[in-house]
Design an enzyme around this catalytic site. Sequence first.
Site, PDB file in Angstrom:
ATOM      1  N   ASP A 230      -9.854 -10.481   6.101  1.00 23.83           N
ATOM      2  CA  ASP A 230     -10.885 -11.309   7.104  1.00 23.83           C
ATOM      3  C   ASP A 230     -11.129 -10.589   8.446  1.00 23.83           C
ATOM      4  O   ASP A 230     -10.687  -9.100   8.544  1.00 23.83           O
ATOM      5  CB  ASP A 230     -10.653 -12.655   7.166  1.00 23.83           C
ATOM      6  CG  ASP A 230      -9.183 -12.725   8.032  1.00 23.83           C
ATOM      7  OD1 ASP A 230      -8.803 -11.511   8.655  1.00 23.83           O
ATOM      8  OD2 ASP A 230      -8.903 -13.796   8.167  1.00 23.83           O
TER       9      ASP A 230
ATOM     10  N   CYS B  25      -4.937 -10.029   6.799  1.00 23.37           N
ATOM     11  CA  CYS B  25      -5.566 -10.877   7.690  1.00 23.37           C
ATOM     12  C   CYS B  25      -4.902 -10.740   9.145  1.00 23.37           C
ATOM     13  O   CYS B  25      -4.177  -9.767   9.476  1.00 23.37           O
ATOM     14  CB  CYS B  25      -5.566 -12.167   7.011  1.00 23.37           C
ATOM     15  SG  CYS B  25      -3.848 -13.078   6.646  1.00 23.37           S
ATOM     16  N   GLY B  26      -5.117 -11.752  10.095  1.00 25.45           N
ATOM     17  CA  GLY B  26      -4.745 -11.626  11.386  1.00 25.45           C
ATOM     18  C   GLY B  26      -3.207 -11.244  11.037  1.00 25.45           C
ATOM     19  O   GLY B  26      -2.514 -10.428  11.695  1.00 25.45           O
TER      20      GLY B  26
ATOM     21  N   GLY C 153      -1.173 -11.544   8.197  1.00 22.76           N
ATOM     22  CA  GLY C 153      -0.811 -11.388   6.878  1.00 22.76           C
ATOM     23  C   GLY C 153      -0.311 -12.512   6.007  1.00 22.76           C
ATOM     24  O   GLY C 153      -0.181 -12.501   4.606  1.00 22.76           O
TER      25      GLY C 153
ATOM     26  N   GLY D  13      -1.784 -15.625   5.834  1.00 24.68           N
ATOM     27  CA  GLY D  13      -3.025 -16.442   4.778  1.00 24.68           C
ATOM     28  C   GLY D  13      -2.939 -15.560   3.456  1.00 24.68           C
ATOM     29  O   GLY D  13      -3.395 -16.059   2.455  1.00 24.68           O
TER      30      GLY D  13
ATOM     31  N   ARG E 242      18.068  -4.994 -14.934  1.00 22.02           N
ATOM     32  CA  ARG E 242      18.163  -6.161 -14.198  1.00 22.02           C
ATOM     33  C   ARG E 242      16.785  -6.541 -13.395  1.00 22.02           C
ATOM     34  O   ARG E 242      16.708  -7.759 -13.205  1.00 22.02           O
ATOM     35  CB  ARG E 242      19.503  -5.914 -13.128  1.00 22.02           C
ATOM     36  CG  ARG E 242      19.174  -4.780 -11.939  1.00 22.02           C
ATOM     37  CD  ARG E 242      20.317  -4.695 -11.307  1.00 22.02           C
ATOM     38  NE  ARG E 242      20.129  -3.886 -10.095  1.00 22.02           N
ATOM     39  CZ  ARG E 242      19.887  -2.207 -10.323  1.00 22.02           C
ATOM     40  NH1 ARG E 242      20.050  -1.692 -11.287  1.00 22.02           N
ATOM     41  NH2 ARG E 242      19.946  -1.529  -9.190  1.00 22.02           N
TER      42      ARG E 242
HETATM   43  C1  RB5 Z   1      -7.837 -15.756  11.562  1.00 23.00           C
HETATM   44  O1  RB5 Z   1      -7.916 -15.936  12.727  1.00 23.00           O
HETATM   45  C2  RB5 Z   1      -6.313 -15.821  11.193  1.00 23.00           C
HETATM   46  O2  RB5 Z   1      -6.025 -17.232  11.011  1.00 23.00           O
HETATM   47  C3  RB5 Z   1      -5.979 -15.144   9.734  1.00 23.00           C
HETATM   48  O3  RB5 Z   1      -6.638 -13.955   9.918  1.00 23.00           O
HETATM   49  C4  RB5 Z   1      -4.670 -14.842   9.455  1.00 23.00           C
HETATM   50  O4  RB5 Z   1      -3.865 -14.645  10.318  1.00 23.00           O
HETATM   51  C5  RB5 Z   1      -4.121 -16.141   8.577  1.00 23.00           C
HETATM   52  O5  RB5 Z   1      -3.038 -16.120   8.221  1.00 23.00           O
END
Ligand code: RB5
Length: 150
Positions: free
Chosen positions: A8, A66-67, A69, A71, A134
């Site tokens: 994103d 993402c910002g 990681g 999300g 394992r």
């Molecule tokens: C976006 O601002 C941010 O919330 C998203 O990139 C991420 O960090 C979410 O986990």
Amino acid sequence: MKIGIATDHGGFGLKEELLARLKTAGHEVVDFGAHSLDRGDDYPDYVLPLAKAVAAGEVERGIAICGSGVGASVCANKVKGIRAALIHDHFSAKQGVEDDHMNILCMGGRTVGPEVAWDLVSTYVEAAYSTEPRHLRRLGKVEEIEAGKL
Ligand code: RB5
């Protein structure tokens, strides 16, 4: 290796940097977006198509940013067959593939710089899945959880 990458707005700059470096290193890279910086976009819109492509075998491994990681990893792990993890260190980038068959590497575009990110990515793509009994036994249990049997 055929690698998919998605982000994103939180990792847009890092994604562009890694994409160029992966191509220079000789990998085939599928860009699942974002294709431009839109501060209002949502990571599931890019991470979900990537995760589905990895699960379907259309790309061998994925990289989701993402910002933070967080999300990206939460989202990717909702897809059956995905073993995604948020990675910050060299050891885990390697062992996560070997022992746990990690197939999506997640990183935070706001938490790692380009050189650390490139070390994580290059370590991840160079690592191979272990076939040690394992490790396979543990992964079998993870698959049973995913199938609702445990
Ligand atoms: C976006 O601002 C941010 O919330 C998203 O990139 C991420 O960090 C979410 O986990």
